[in-house]
Design a protein around this motif. Structure first.
Motif, PDB file in Angstrom:
ATOM      1  N   LEU A  88       0.849  -1.196   0.000  1.00 28.41           N
ATOM      2  CA  LEU A  88       0.000   0.000   0.000  1.00 28.41           C
ATOM      3  C   LEU A  88       0.883   1.244   0.000  1.00 28.41           C
ATOM      4  CD1 LEU A  88      -2.585  -1.156   2.702  1.00 28.41           C
ATOM      5  CD2 LEU A  88      -2.851  -1.227   0.211  1.00 28.41           C
ATOM      6  N   PHE A  89       0.338   2.356  -0.500  1.00 28.25           N
ATOM      7  CA  PHE A  89       1.090   3.615  -0.467  1.00 28.25           C
ATOM      8  C   PHE A  89       1.130   4.113   0.974  1.00 28.25           C
ATOM      9  CE2 PHE A  89      -1.045   3.778  -4.750  1.00 28.25           C
ATOM     10  CZ  PHE A  89       0.092   3.431  -5.464  1.00 28.25           C
ATOM     11  N   PRO A  90       2.325   4.143   1.617  1.00 25.46           N
ATOM     12  CA  PRO A  90       2.379   4.462   3.053  1.00 25.46           C
ATOM     13  C   PRO A  90       1.987   5.893   3.379  1.00 25.46           C
ATOM     14  CG  PRO A  90       4.594   4.333   2.119  1.00 25.46           C
ATOM     15  CD  PRO A  90       3.660   3.855   1.053  1.00 25.46           C
ATOM     16  N   HIS A  91       2.159   6.826   2.404  1.00 28.09           N
ATOM     17  CA  HIS A  91       1.879   8.226   2.669  1.00 28.09           C
ATOM     18  C   HIS A  91       0.405   8.568   2.469  1.00 28.09           C
ATOM     19  CE1 HIS A  91       2.492   7.826  -1.625  1.00 28.09           C
ATOM     20  NE2 HIS A  91       1.884   8.987  -1.828  1.00 28.09           N
ATOM     21  N   LEU A  92      -0.376   7.630   1.922  1.00 33.23           N
ATOM     22  CA  LEU A  92      -1.801   7.863   1.700  1.00 33.23           C
ATOM     23  C   LEU A  92      -2.626   7.158   2.763  1.00 33.23           C
ATOM     24  CD1 LEU A  92      -2.135   7.353  -2.182  1.00 33.23           C
ATOM     25  CD2 LEU A  92      -1.773   9.484  -0.925  1.00 33.23           C
ATOM     26  N   SER A  93      -3.792   7.715   3.054  1.00 35.68           N
ATOM     27  CA  SER A  93      -4.710   7.050   3.969  1.00 35.68           C
ATOM     28  C   SER A  93      -5.306   5.824   3.292  1.00 35.68           C
ATOM     29  CB  SER A  93      -5.834   8.007   4.386  1.00 35.68           C
ATOM     30  OG  SER A  93      -6.657   8.303   3.264  1.00 35.68           O
ATOM     31  N   VAL A  94      -6.011   5.005   4.068  1.00 29.75           N
ATOM     32  CA  VAL A  94      -6.634   3.807   3.507  1.00 29.75           C
ATOM     33  C   VAL A  94      -7.629   4.179   2.412  1.00 29.75           C
ATOM     34  CG1 VAL A  94      -8.211   1.899   4.036  1.00 29.75           C
ATOM     35  CG2 VAL A  94      -6.289   2.392   5.562  1.00 29.75           C
ATOM     36  N   VAL A  95      -8.459   5.174   2.668  1.00 33.75           N
ATOM     37  CA  VAL A  95      -9.462   5.552   1.664  1.00 33.75           C
ATOM     38  C   VAL A  95      -8.791   6.130   0.419  1.00 33.75           C
ATOM     39  CG1 VAL A  95      -9.908   7.934   2.445  1.00 33.75           C
ATOM     40  CG2 VAL A  95     -11.760   6.579   1.425  1.00 33.75           C
ATOM     41  N   GLU A  96      -7.670   6.835   0.591  1.00 34.06           N
ATOM     42  CA  GLU A  96      -6.946   7.370  -0.571  1.00 34.06           C
ATOM     43  C   GLU A  96      -6.298   6.250  -1.372  1.00 34.06           C
ATOM     44  OE1 GLU A  96      -5.735  11.789   1.180  1.00 34.06           O
ATOM     45  OE2 GLU A  96      -4.455  10.042   1.580  1.00 34.06           O
ATOM     46  N   ASN A  97      -5.823   5.193  -0.683  1.00 32.17           N
ATOM     47  CA  ASN A  97      -5.301   4.029  -1.387  1.00 32.17           C
ATOM     48  C   ASN A  97      -6.376   3.391  -2.252  1.00 32.17           C
ATOM     49  OD1 ASN A  97      -2.447   2.648  -0.857  1.00 32.17           O
ATOM     50  ND2 ASN A  97      -2.963   3.818   0.997  1.00 32.17           N
ATOM     51  N   LEU A  98      -7.579   3.266  -1.697  1.00 27.61           N
ATOM     52  CA  LEU A  98      -8.671   2.629  -2.416  1.00 27.61           C
ATOM     53  C   LEU A  98      -9.170   3.490  -3.578  1.00 27.61           C
ATOM     54  CD1 LEU A  98     -10.738   1.160   0.567  1.00 27.61           C
ATOM     55  CD2 LEU A  98      -9.244  -0.064  -0.999  1.00 27.61           C
ATOM     56  N   ALA A  99      -9.064   4.788  -3.422  1.00 27.93           N
ATOM     57  CA  ALA A  99      -9.541   5.700  -4.468  1.00 27.93           C
ATOM     58  C   ALA A  99      -8.511   5.906  -5.573  1.00 27.93           C
ATOM     59  CB  ALA A  99      -9.899   7.056  -3.856  1.00 27.93           C
ATOM     60  N   PHE A 100      -7.278   5.428  -5.367  1.00 22.39           N
ATOM     61  CA  PHE A 100      -6.208   5.699  -6.316  1.00 22.39           C
ATOM     62  C   PHE A 100      -6.520   5.149  -7.708  1.00 22.39           C
ATOM     63  CE2 PHE A 100      -2.231   4.726  -8.477  1.00 22.39           C
ATOM     64  CZ  PHE A 100      -1.541   5.924  -8.350  1.00 22.39           C
ATOM     65  N   GLY A 101      -6.959   3.900  -7.782  1.00 20.93           N
ATOM     66  CA  GLY A 101      -7.251   3.295  -9.081  1.00 20.93           C
ATOM     67  C   GLY A 101      -8.358   4.017  -9.835  1.00 20.93           C
ATOM     68  N   PRO A 102      -9.520   4.220  -9.209  1.00 19.60           N
ATOM     69  CA  PRO A 102     -10.581   4.965  -9.892  1.00 19.60           C
ATOM     70  C   PRO A 102     -10.158   6.368 -10.330  1.00 19.60           C
ATOM     71  CG  PRO A 102     -11.475   3.788  -8.006  1.00 19.60           C
ATOM     72  CD  PRO A 102      -9.999   3.624  -7.939  1.00 19.60           C
ATOM     73  N   ARG A 103      -9.378   7.065  -9.496  1.00 20.07           N
ATOM     74  CA  ARG A 103      -8.920   8.408  -9.864  1.00 20.07           C
ATOM     75  C   ARG A 103      -7.985   8.343 -11.069  1.00 20.07           C
ATOM     76  NH1 ARG A 103     -10.553  13.006  -9.510  1.00 20.07           N
ATOM     77  NH2 ARG A 103      -8.679  14.084  -8.806  1.00 20.07           N
ATOM     78  N   SER A 104      -7.119   7.300 -11.113  1.00 16.64           N
ATOM     79  CA  SER A 104      -6.193   7.147 -12.233  1.00 16.64           C
ATOM     80  C   SER A 104      -6.924   6.895 -13.542  1.00 16.64           C
ATOM     81  CB  SER A 104      -5.217   5.998 -11.959  1.00 16.64           C
ATOM     82  OG  SER A 104      -4.447   6.257 -10.797  1.00 16.64           O
ATOM     83  N   GLN A 105      -8.136   6.353 -13.448  1.00 15.92           N
ATOM     84  CA  GLN A 105      -8.933   6.067 -14.633  1.00 15.92           C
ATOM     85  C   GLN A 105      -9.836   7.228 -15.036  1.00 15.92           C
ATOM     86  OE1 GLN A 105     -10.956   2.490 -13.480  1.00 15.92           O
ATOM     87  NE2 GLN A 105      -9.070   1.270 -13.458  1.00 15.92           N
ATOM     88  N   GLY A 106      -9.686   8.351 -14.338  1.00 17.32           N
ATOM     89  CA  GLY A 106     -10.436   9.538 -14.727  1.00 17.32           C
ATOM     90  C   GLY A 106     -11.722   9.773 -13.966  1.00 17.32           C
ATOM     91  N   ARG A 107     -12.000   8.945 -12.946  1.00 16.66           N
ATOM     92  CA  ARG A 107     -13.201   9.176 -12.156  1.00 16.66           C
ATOM     93  C   ARG A 107     -13.035  10.459 -11.350  1.00 16.66           C
ATOM     94  NH1 ARG A 107     -16.368   4.524 -11.199  1.00 16.66           N
ATOM     95  NH2 ARG A 107     -15.979   3.032 -12.888  1.00 16.66           N
ATOM     96  N   SER A 108     -14.154  11.128 -11.077  1.00 20.07           N
ATOM     97  CA  SER A 108     -14.101  12.342 -10.268  1.00 20.07           C
ATOM     98  C   SER A 108     -13.725  11.991  -8.838  1.00 20.07           C
ATOM     99  CB  SER A 108     -15.459  13.043 -10.282  1.00 20.07           C
ATOM    100  OG  SER A 108     -16.425  12.275  -9.572  1.00 20.07           O
ATOM    101  N   ARG A 109     -13.297  13.011  -8.091  1.00 19.75           N
ATOM    102  CA  ARG A 109     -12.927  12.787  -6.696  1.00 19.75           C
ATOM    103  C   ARG A 109     -14.113  12.204  -5.910  1.00 19.75           C
ATOM    104  NH1 ARG A 109      -8.610  14.785  -4.181  1.00 19.75           N
ATOM    105  NH2 ARG A 109      -8.282  16.288  -5.870  1.00 19.75           N
ATOM    106  N   ARG A 110     -15.306  12.710  -6.206  1.00 21.29           N
ATOM    107  CA  ARG A 110     -16.493  12.245  -5.489  1.00 21.29           C
ATOM    108  C   ARG A 110     -16.793  10.782  -5.831  1.00 21.29           C
ATOM    109  NH1 ARG A 110     -22.584  14.944  -5.839  1.00 21.29           N
ATOM    110  NH2 ARG A 110     -23.636  13.347  -4.567  1.00 21.29           N
ATOM    111  N   GLU A 111     -16.749  10.440  -7.119  1.00 20.02           N
ATOM    112  CA  GLU A 111     -16.998   9.056  -7.523  1.00 20.02           C
ATOM    113  C   GLU A 111     -15.982   8.108  -6.903  1.00 20.02           C
ATOM    114  OE1 GLU A 111     -18.809   8.633 -11.910  1.00 20.02           O
ATOM    115  OE2 GLU A 111     -16.919   9.753 -11.836  1.00 20.02           O
ATOM    116  N   ALA A 112     -14.717   8.502  -6.948  1.00 20.96           N
ATOM    117  CA  ALA A 112     -13.656   7.656  -6.401  1.00 20.96           C
ATOM    118  C   ALA A 112     -13.852   7.448  -4.905  1.00 20.96           C
ATOM    119  CB  ALA A 112     -12.291   8.285  -6.678  1.00 20.96           C
TER     120      ALA A 112
END
Length: 341
Positions: A88-112
């Motif tokens: 896991l990315f140590p500098h990111l929170s758990v929820v930010e780790n989980l949102a990383f993939g959706p955000r990388s695919q262009g999902r909005s911050r809210r969707e992610a």
């Protein structure tokens, strides 16, 4: 989310040998790759993920070429690699780790964030979103790693012994969760494992690798019922012993080992004096303090279904009602043994 068919012809030159294999997985199916340590299993996963360059070959996912005439970067393959360690990315929170993939695919911050929150509920950690990975237990981190992999909606999930580092309490729960999610999403998967039970539960087909090449393939049931290699026989729970074949009458003969001879029946043609291995079902191997076919020290003792299972240093397993100690020398005699090259 739906997986796609994966086909590949992989050749990767390593310092000690060349890894060469053909991979074919139907959309939504699982292929298990088994083999001893250092056989080249992780090299194949690395090549499929785009992390290990091919010496020769081709990788195709659905109607897209990923390697061969072109090279698609790992982040654009829609293939996710899940390893033993969560990473896991140590500098990111758990929820930010989980949102990383959706955000990388262009999902909005809210969707992610909504996707991440739904996964936190699904893995039983609804209140852990604000924590950093180091604040979680090892089992909790691996749950998040599984969720992060699936939140990215891969078309193929590569599993490199993802349960090996888990404790006895976490492993069954993560196995169930991952199996349920793969079935629900129809994601295509490739599983590297040392456990035939995992292959039996997950995979429709298996490849067995040794020194970089495929030495056996088939369904998990076929590998368990009729293993053709020493590694697969041991993996399936058979007693396995190596020696030289001494021809008798017909198919009968004996396997000559350092400390004696074990009678058996040849599976196929084996030249007299050729190296071979014998396999037997543990409950058809007797252990005695007084006499038998071969003598060996006891390596370990465990309990299976109320009976002692004895593992000898020479590779044989036996079942016994008598109490024995590790290090004790016993005589082992297989009542039925199949011998193969």
């Amino acid at each position: 989310m739906t997986g796609r068919a994966l086909t590949a012809r992989i050749e990767v030159e390593r310092a000690d040998f060349t890894v060469s294999a053909e991979v074919s997985v139907a959309a939504g199916d699982c292929l298990a790759i088994l083999g001893p340590n250092g056989a080249g299993k992780s090299t194949i996963l690395g090549a499929l993920a785009g992390l290990v360059p091919l010496t020769a070959g081709r990788i195709r996912l659905g109607d897209r070429d990923l390697d061969g005439s072109v090279h698609v970067a790992p982040e654009h393959r829609r293939i996710t690699l899940l390893e033993q360690k969560p990473r896991l990315f140590p500098h990111l929170s758990v929820v930010e780790n989980l949102a990383f993939g959706p955000r990388s695919q262009g999902r909005s911050r809210r969707e992610a964030r909504e996707i991440a929150d739904s996964w936190l509920d699904r893995i039983g950690l609804p209140d852990a979103g604000g924590r950093k990975p180091k604040q979680l237990s090892g089992g909790q981190q691996q749950r998040v790693a599984v969720a992060r992999a699936l939140a990215a909606e891969p078309e193929v999930l590569l599993l490199d012994e993802p349960f090996a580092a888990l404790d006895a309490e976490s492993a069954p729960m993560i196995r169930r969760m991952l199996a349920d999610e793969l079935a629900r999403t129809g994601t295509t998967s490739v599983l590297v494992t040392h456990e035939l039970s995992d292959a039996w539960q997950w995979a429709s087909s298996c490849l067995v690798l040794n020194d970089g090449r495929v030495v056996e393939e088939g369904t998990p049931a076929e590998l368990a019922a009729c293993p053709r290699t020493q590694f697969t026989a041991a993996l399936a729970g058979y007693s396995v012993i190596r020696g030289r074949w001494q021809q008798g009458e017909g198919r009968r003969g004996a396997l000559v080992v350092a400390d004696g001879q074990v009678p058996g029946s040849a599976d196929g043609v084996i030249d007299d004096g050729a190296e071979a291995f014998g396999i037997a079902v543990p409950h058809e191997v007797t252990a005695s303090r007084s006499s038998g076919a071969v003598q060996s020290r006891v390596r370990s003792v465990s309990v299976h279904a109320g009976r002692l299972r004895i593992e000898a240093e020479n590779g044989l397993f036996a079942e016994s009602d008598e109490r024995v100690a590790v290090g004790e020398r016993l005589w082992f005699t297989p009542r039925k043994m199949r011998v193969r090259r």
